[in-house]
Write a protein that holds these residues in place. Structure first.
Motif, short mmCIF file in Angstrom:
data_model
loop_
_atom_site.label_atom_id
_atom_site.label_comp_id
_atom_site.label_asym_id
_atom_site.label_seq_id
_atom_site.Cartn_x
_atom_site.Cartn_y
_atom_site.Cartn_z
N GLN A 295 38.32 -54.86 5.79
CA GLN A 295 37.02 -55.44 5.49
C GLN A 295 37.13 -56.93 5.14
N MET A 296 38.18 -57.28 4.41
CA MET A 296 38.34 -58.67 4.01
C MET A 296 38.69 -59.56 5.20
N LEU A 297 39.55 -59.05 6.11
CA LEU A 297 40.01 -59.86 7.24
C LEU A 297 38.98 -59.94 8.36
N LEU A 298 38.23 -58.85 8.58
CA LEU A 298 37.23 -58.84 9.64
C LEU A 298 35.87 -59.37 9.17
N GLY A 299 35.66 -59.43 7.87
CA GLY A 299 34.38 -59.84 7.33
C GLY A 299 34.21 -61.34 7.29
N ASN A 300 32.99 -61.77 7.04
CA ASN A 300 32.64 -63.18 6.86
C ASN A 300 31.40 -63.23 5.98
N ASN A 301 30.91 -64.44 5.73
CA ASN A 301 29.77 -64.58 4.83
C ASN A 301 28.51 -63.91 5.37
N ILE A 302 28.40 -63.82 6.68
CA ILE A 302 27.18 -63.24 7.27
C ILE A 302 27.14 -61.72 7.06
N VAL A 303 28.28 -61.08 7.18
CA VAL A 303 28.34 -59.62 7.07
C VAL A 303 28.92 -59.18 5.72
N ALA A 304 28.93 -60.08 4.73
CA ALA A 304 29.57 -59.79 3.44
C ALA A 304 28.94 -58.58 2.75
N GLU A 305 27.64 -58.40 2.94
CA GLU A 305 26.96 -57.27 2.28
C GLU A 305 27.46 -55.93 2.81
N LYS A 306 27.77 -55.86 4.11
CA LYS A 306 28.28 -54.63 4.71
C LYS A 306 29.79 -54.48 4.56
N ALA A 307 30.48 -55.57 4.26
CA ALA A 307 31.94 -55.54 4.15
C ALA A 307 32.42 -55.24 2.74
N LEU A 308 31.52 -55.25 1.77
CA LEU A 308 31.92 -55.02 0.38
C LEU A 308 32.23 -53.54 0.16
#
Length: 336
Positions: A273-286
């Motif tokens: 989640q940390m490596l594939l995530g970014n600020n745009i999808v942060a809500e779904k990556a948490l």
């Protein structure tokens, strides 16, 4: 003569008669064997005991001793003070945890990606093992196994970079979809929050399917070959042999691995989640582990982070016990 026989039968019952003491006592219960001295057993198995010592020591040091740190969840922990020289606050951090809206968002994401990972990870590993088991060319089978195992040993940093590059707007996936006329313009895969769970699941399946299939392949190797021969005589094709012989034969292994996977449902980690995530999808990556890292240790709230860890452990134990009882009811035995 008959009178003497009748008199004998009246005074003594046959040892094989249902009412005899032999049936009641000797045959209904197996004879008790003398208990062997525990030290004699240990002496016979001293080689195995010595071999297990390093693992037991590792288990105690890294798994059981750290449990003592759970007391921090009931303290207002300050690193400059000793572990027992802290202010005790009871269940304050657990109350704060359950009152945090961000925690429930992290829990939802964790359960969502965990369930998707278990479903697609298990199904893909079983299907891959079934197909690989049907290969009759030994060299091709070994080559395919080796290639499928390799992604498991590659760091998630490298795997995440590969996935991000492939799914970028100039990547191979968009170029392929546009080349076949499926889309008119590139899709922003990594900037769409609704696609994030699917990307994480597919990436994990690609990385771990070959490795997860090892146990299923080992179980298939133990299936009695006479069952396949009998099925061939009855006219069963390869697909029917897989469906009616191979799958039922490895069913106990599937159940046990599912129980263990469900027990780790909430422990999916945070690397993907940390490596594939970014600020745009942060809500779904948490996820919960990332939540504990950012809002616990990252903000020096060590007691709050410990409370999150205890919550995860309790949920995992409950899930394992429930699945264990379910496996017992459906007749597959219990893991513990």
């Amino acid at each position: 003569m008959s009178k003497q026989l009748r008199e004998a039968s009246g005074h003594a019952s046959s040892p094989l008669m249902p009412g005899s003491s032999l049936v009641k006592g000797d045959l209904s219960k197996p004879p008790k064997l003398p208990k062997e001295n525990i030290w004699k057993k240990a002496k016979k198995q001293k080689a195995l005991i010595l071999m297990s010592f390093p693992f037991v020591i590792w288990l105690i040091i890294f798994k059981y001793i750290p449990i003592g740190g759970w007391v921090m969840a009931f303290q207002d922990y300050k690193p400059q003070n000793g572990l027992l020289d802290q202010e005790w606050v009871g269940l304050k951090h657990f109350k704060d945890l359950f009152n945090e809206p961000m925690f429930y968002r992290a829990l939802e994401n964790t359960l969502g990606m965990g369930i998707l990972g278990i479903i697609f990870g298990t199904v893909s590993a079983i299907i891959f093992a079934l197909l690989l088991n049907e290969l009759r060319l030994l060299h091709l089978k070994k080559f395919t196994q080796t290639v499928s195992y390799l992604p498991h040993f590659v760091s998630w940093v490298i795997c995440a970079n590969i996935v991000i590059t492939m799914l970028s707007q100039e990547g191979i996936v968009n170029n392929l979809l546009m080349g076949i006329g499926f889309i008119d313009k590139p899709i922003g895969f990594m900037s769409d929050p609704d696609l994030f769970w699917g990307i994480v699941t597919i990436s994990d399946v690609w990385k771990e399917t070959g490795w997860n299939a090892i146990i299923y392949l080992a179980a298939m190797a133990g299936v009695d070959q006479q069952l396949y021969e009998a099925a061939k005589v009855d006219g069963a094709n390869r697909f029917k042999q897989m469906w009616h012989i191979t799958l039922p034969s490895i069913r106990p292994v599937i159940i046990i691995l599912l129980i263990l996977s469900i027990g780790n449902l909430i422990n999916i980690g945070f690397e993907k989640q940390m490596l594939l995530g970014n600020n745009i999808v942060a809500e779904k990556a948490l996820v919960i582990d990332l939540y504990a890292l950012d809002y616990g240790i990252g903000m020096f709230r060590y007691s709050f982070g410990t409370a999150i860890g205890i919550f995860k452990s309790v949920i995992s134990i409950i899930l394992i016990l429930i699945c264990n009882q379910f496996a017992k009811k459906i007749g597959e035995g219990r893991v513990f």
